[in-house]
Design a protein around this motif. Structure first.
Motif, mmCIF file in Angstrom:
data_model
loop_
_atom_site.group_PDB
_atom_site.id
_atom_site.type_symbol
_atom_site.label_atom_id
_atom_site.label_comp_id
_atom_site.label_asym_id
_atom_site.label_seq_id
_atom_site.Cartn_x
_atom_site.Cartn_y
_atom_site.Cartn_z
ATOM 1 N N PRO A 148 -2.487 2.214 -8.986
ATOM 2 C CA PRO A 148 -3.853 2.909 -7.682
ATOM 3 C C PRO A 148 -5.042 3.402 -8.844
ATOM 4 O O PRO A 148 -6.215 3.546 -8.381
ATOM 5 C CB PRO A 148 -3.264 3.986 -6.619
ATOM 6 N N VAL A 150 0.460 -1.140 0.350
ATOM 7 C CA VAL A 150 0.001 -0.431 0.157
ATOM 8 C C VAL A 150 0.725 1.156 0.318
ATOM 9 O O VAL A 150 0.356 2.347 -0.801
ATOM 10 C CB VAL A 150 -1.125 -0.090 1.190
ATOM 11 N N GLN A 158 3.823 0.509 -3.847
ATOM 12 C CA GLN A 158 3.074 0.238 -4.541
ATOM 13 C C GLN A 158 3.403 -0.630 -5.359
ATOM 14 O O GLN A 158 3.484 -0.317 -7.039
ATOM 15 C CB GLN A 158 2.178 1.912 -6.012
ATOM 16 N N VAL A 211 -8.238 2.217 -1.672
ATOM 17 C CA VAL A 211 -7.455 2.721 -2.616
ATOM 18 C C VAL A 211 -7.899 2.845 -3.999
ATOM 19 O O VAL A 211 -8.402 3.807 -4.019
ATOM 20 C CB VAL A 211 -5.950 2.184 -3.083
#
Ligand code: 5AD
Ligand code: FES
Length: 347
Positions: free
Chosen positions: A263, A9, A12, A41
């Motif tokens: 994301p 998270v 990435q 996200v």
């Protein structure tokens, strides 16, 4: 919460070893944590919105012979069809009335639809529906052809790389299709300015964990605007008819991982996922996908565009039942949005 998931998270990306650990430990718990983070996200960029695209499968003629695909040229049992311009425009008209603002024109690699015909078609659709986006999915072409299609007004292009490993690619395709060429095509599409989508089948024959790692690394580096993945599903008239299908659990895990790696990407919850499980498409959204692509093709040809067995296409998941779709998406706390649904940083 698992430390690797938190790192994914945050950064990435993960080291190969770390990604491998996640892939090899796809437990209920890991999947739950991944999808919790992935949907968080996705919500940061898309809220609870889900984009839709109307899929128009306009030709099932194909000069290629991919071992996994039901419309490969060697499959003599397929009833081949081409929609004419009028039929394609009619699909767009129906779609527009149903609220679609993106049309995906997908077909086999069919010589009949040469640059001139495709350019004309794209221009016509754009002229009639100037506030709509056009996505093309027509396979490998020269840079010049892609440029012409872009200049005609096409906005996006889908071309799955299928596998980022040369040896695996060879096991899925005959000699004349080459991974290097596919990658060149994807780079050309990006350079020209298309919003580009790539992707792969989960659980395709001979696929290893290493192959999937290579797919993730490739996708991260390409940084495409769209990523489509779905489980491999055997088709009865292909060399892979007896192969084991890909699993929903692995597909869902990979959707979440891809969401955390990219994301803002547009990630569809695919028809193949909806085919292996009646709740597949909803679960895909909950795992971090943000796009659905219902079928807008004329009902009478849908069964002929069967890339794999038992493809859903006429039930309540199809485009004509907009209310069904709205309700299904609403039932999981999301909402279908009626706009083009571009990649967040463009237009
Ligand atoms: N199972 C699942 N997906 C398939 N595709 C083709 N054949 C199959 C199959 N048997 C996917 C490929 C292609 C996309 C249009 O459909 O990944 O890129
Ligand atoms: Fe048509 Fe693969 S069989 S592109």
């Amino acid at each position: 919460m698992n430390k690797l998931i938190l790192k994914l998270v945050r950064e990435q990306t993960l080291e190969n070893e770390e990604l491998r650990w996640l892939l090899e430990n796809n437990t209920v718990e890991i999947r739950r944590e991944l999808s919790e983070k992935a949907s968080e996200v996705a919500k940061k960029t898309f809220g609870n919105g889900v984009y839709t695209r109307g899929l128009i499968e306009f030709t099932n003629y194909c000069k290629n012979d991919c071992y996994y695909c039901g419309i490969r040229k060697s499959n003599e049992k397929v009833h081949r069809y081409r929609l004419d311009e009028e039929q394609i425009l009619k699909c767009c008209e129906n779609g527009y009335e149903l609220g679609f603002k993106t049309f995906v024109l997908q077909g086999g690699e069919d010589k009949h639809f040469n640059d001139e015909r495709m350019v004309f078609l794209v221009q016509e659709i754009k002229q009639k529906y100037p506030n709509c986006a056009i996505t093309l999915s027509l396979g490998e072409k020269s840079r010049e052809s892609y440029q012409k299609l872009f200049d005609a007004g096409a906005d996006r292009y889908l071309l799955r790389h299928e596998t980022a490993d040369k040896c695996h690619y060879r096991k899925l395709h005959p000699q004349n299709l080459m991974l290097a060429n596919r990658m060149t095509c994807l780079q050309n599409l990006k350079d020209i300015g298309f919003q580009v989508g790539t992707g792969f089948m989960v659980g395709s024959p001979h696929q290893t964990v290493e192959n999937i790692l290579a797919d993730l690394v490739f996708i991260k580096a390409l940084n495409p605007q769209m990523v489509g993945i779905g489980p491999f599903i055997p088709h009865q008239n292909t060399p892979f008819k007896n192969a084991t299908p890909g699993s929903m659990e692995q597909t869902l895990q990979l959707i979440s991982i891809l969401r955390l790696m990219l994301p803002k990407a547009l990630i569809p919850s695919t028809t193949a996922l909806g085919t292996i499980d009646t709740q597949g498409r909803e679960l895909g959204i909950l795992a971090g996908a943000n796009v659905v692509m219902p079928n807008l093709s004329p009902i009478e040809v849908r069964k002929d565009y069967s890339l794999y067995d038992n493809k859903i296409c006429t039930g309540e998941e199809a485009a004509e039942c907009r209310v069904c779709l709205d309700n299904r998406i609403a039932s999981i706390g999301y909402q279908i949005l009626n706009h083009r649904g571009d990649y967040p940083e463009t237009k």
